[in-house]
Enzyme design. Structure first.
Site, PDB file in Angstrom:
ATOM      1  N   CYS A 114       1.179  -1.175   0.097  1.00 22.16           N
ATOM      2  CA  CYS A 114       0.001  -0.023  -0.010  1.00 22.16           C
ATOM      3  C   CYS A 114       0.822   1.321  -0.160  1.00 22.16           C
ATOM      4  O   CYS A 114       1.576   1.812   1.015  1.00 22.16           O
ATOM      5  CB  CYS A 114      -0.941  -0.205   1.177  1.00 22.16           C
ATOM      6  SG  CYS A 114      -1.620   1.402   1.528  1.00 22.16           S
ATOM      7  N   CYS A 134      -0.134   4.024   2.391  1.00 20.54           N
ATOM      8  CA  CYS A 134       0.351   3.343   3.795  1.00 20.54           C
ATOM      9  C   CYS A 134       1.660   4.177   4.090  1.00 20.54           C
ATOM     10  O   CYS A 134       2.150   4.406   5.285  1.00 20.54           O
ATOM     11  CB  CYS A 134       0.091   2.017   3.992  1.00 20.54           C
ATOM     12  SG  CYS A 134      -1.434   1.453   3.970  1.00 20.54           S
TER      13      CYS A 134
END
Length: 108
Positions: A31, A34
């Site tokens: 991600c 993230c």
């Protein structure tokens, strides 16, 4: 400062029984957003660690906890207090925006 990683196994002890509010960063290795938010969370943890604990939970390695709390997209950051979710922040945001979202917990 690296954030503590919690797991399905340690979640109850590390998060639900904590005396301080705990922000759980639900994330995954793949991600990008993230990874963008991680340095901000580390900085907030360094500056406000006396008021709030910040931990990470990898949803790929710990799907039970992510499913239990209905995490559908990441990054999702949930603040737990007294064993309950009291605030949820979804999506990558700059550090100042995250601090605004957490203001109630950082004032104490």
């Amino acid at each position: 400062m690296a954030l503590k990683n919690v797991t399905d196994t340690s979640f109850d002890q590390d998060v639900l029984t904590s005396e301080k509010p705990v922000l759980v960063d639900f994330w995954a290795e793949w991600c990008g957003p993230c990874r963008q938010v991680a340095p901000s969370l580390e900085a907030i943890a360094a500056e406000h660690g006396d008021k709030i604990e910040i931990v990470k939970l990898n949803i790929d390695q710990n799907p039970v906890t992510a499913a239990k709390y209905g995490v559908m997209s990441i990054p999702t950051m949930s603040v737990f207090q007294g064993g309950e979710v009291v605030k949820t922040i979804v999506g990558a945001k700059p550090k100042a925006a995250i601090e605004r979202d957490l203001a109630a917990f950082l004032q104490a």
